[in-house]
Motif scaffolding. Structure first.
Motif, PDB file in Angstrom:
ATOM      1  N   GLY A  93       0.589  -1.101   0.166  1.00 50.37           N
ATOM      2  CA  GLY A  93      -0.033   0.082   0.095  1.00 50.37           C
ATOM      3  C   GLY A  93       0.862   1.207   0.133  1.00 50.37           C
ATOM      4  N   SER A 133      -4.063   0.935   2.218  1.00 52.52           N
ATOM      5  CA  SER A 133      -4.109   1.807   1.012  1.00 52.52           C
ATOM      6  C   SER A 133      -5.407   2.264   0.863  1.00 52.52           C
ATOM      7  N   MET A 187      -4.659  -4.845   0.496  1.00 51.97           N
ATOM      8  CA  MET A 187      -4.366  -3.361   0.167  1.00 51.97           C
ATOM      9  C   MET A 187      -4.836  -2.718   1.220  1.00 51.97           C
TER      10      MET A 187
END
Length: 383
Positions: free
Chosen positions: A87, A207, A204
């Motif tokens: 991320g 992120s 992820m």
């Protein structure tokens, strides 16, 4: 755990200059100090730490190619950042390789002066709106439209899986105009621009990805990027981002290997460290083989990029191979950790979940396979 024990049986460091090694170690130290102590919590909370952006700007990893850094230097930074977490490497990629590249390569002087200094410093965040709900691997099928008006442009459409969109100050949006695909610099405070985060996600998580709605977003004439018409614009930016992934994936793989090795040396079963068992050693050896080969692929690609002799198919070769092998390394590393590998105390499964996303974005395995197939046969199989 630090990354000081990275495997280098091929002595790949001998292929780097002292300046390149010093730069890599600087980024590695930043990751050890600013990312590793916190990333499990960020991941668990599905939180991107906005406060890290100016720190990464001060480090010099945002828009490196715009600032004159070499491709290899950018790759080394991507590798170290992704050893921390995909991320955080993705943030540097979206900010620099996508949004800043678009503005730098195709924008006006006014665009560059308005946005690039703040983005390089991490004071402003950018995003890159290309993918749509119905146009992922086939951006030529995008439905977002840009219509000319007496005062400029109006954008209508939806973009999906757009990194950083909910945090961004500016978006580079690609839309179909009468003359072809155009890019537009869109301040995210413009009426009609909305971004909603996508979630909950299984990877992820440190992120941000979002869906953007463009509801009659009115822009002045000079919002359009003047330097390009057609898909060459977004594809140029995507190639920059794909290149960074070659290196980044090897960073995630290396970190997973080191976690597995440390555990194998410490964990005893049947009166011996499991590092002494043949099956464990086979797993560790297979990991190092792929990390060394993948890093060599990334370095060769970077040298050709710096020399101006890099064919696009080589980026596909590296992205396809390195992400696929990094994912296998992380999965194997998790098996060495046993049940403990299911926890966020250890990195391999977090890296594996992230790499499922990395494997999909900037071109799926299938797309890169067909790009390579076209390079080998001369026959396109996309349609």
């Amino acid at each position: 755990m630090t990354t000081s024990a990275a495997p280098d049986l091929l002595a790949l460091d001998d292929l780097l200059s002292p300046a390149e090694i010093a730069w890599r170690d600087t980024v590695r130290s930043f990751v050890d100090a600013e990312i590793r102590p916190h990333v499990a919590r960020w991941y668990d909370d599905a939180h991107f730490p906005r406060e890290i952006a100016p720190k990464m700007g001060a480090l010099g990893v945002l828009g490196m190619h715009v600032a004159g850094r070499s491709a290899v230097e950018y790759g080394l930074a991507a590798m170290e950042l992704e050893a921390g977490d995909s991320g955080l490497r993705t943030f540097a990629s979206v900010q620099g390789s996508l949004a800043m590249t678009a503005i730098h390569a195709f924008g006006s002087d006014e665009h560059r002066e308005r946005w690039l200094p703040g983005m390089a410093a991490g004071e402003l965040i950018g995003c890159f709106g290309l993918t749509e709900p119905g146009a992922g691997s086939d951006p030529g099928s995008m439905a977002t439209r840009a219509e000319r008006t007496a005062d400029g442009w109006v954008l209508r459409g939806v973009k999906r899986w757009i990194g950083l969109a909910t945090l961004a100050d500016v978006a580079v949006i690609w839309a179909r105009a009468e003359e072809g695909v155009r890019g537009f610099v869109v301040p995210t405070g413009t009426p009609g621009f909305t971004a909603v985060p996508i979630g909950p996600k299984l990877g992820m998580r440190a992120s941000v990805q979002a869906e953007i709605t463009l509801d009659a977003v009115a822009l002045p004439e000079d919002a359009a990027l003047p330097g390009v018409v057609g898909l060459r614009g977004p594809f140029t930016c995507l190639d920059e981002a794909r290149y960074g992934i070659l290196w980044g994936a090897m960073g995630a793989a290396r970190d997973a290997y080191e976690a597995a090795l440390a555990h194998a040396l410490d964990r005893e079963q049947f009166g011996s460290p499991i590092a002494g068992f043949q099956l464990t050693q086979q797993k560790l050896v297979d990991m190092v083989l792929e990390i060394q080969k993948g890093t060599l692929v990334a370095l060769r690609t970077g040298r050709r990029k710096d020399a101006g002799t890099l064919p696009a198919a080589q980026i596909s070769l590296g992205k396809l191979n390195n992400v696929r092998e990094a994912l296998a390394v992380c999965r194997s590393a998790r098996t060495i950790l046993g049940g403990d590998g299911l926890t966020l105390e250890h990195s391999p499964m977090r890296h594996a979940a992230n790499l499922e996303g990395v494997r999909t974005y900037e071109g799926t395995d299938e797309v890169h396979t067909l790009i390579l197939g076209r390079a080998l046969t001369g026959v396109p199989a996309f349609r």
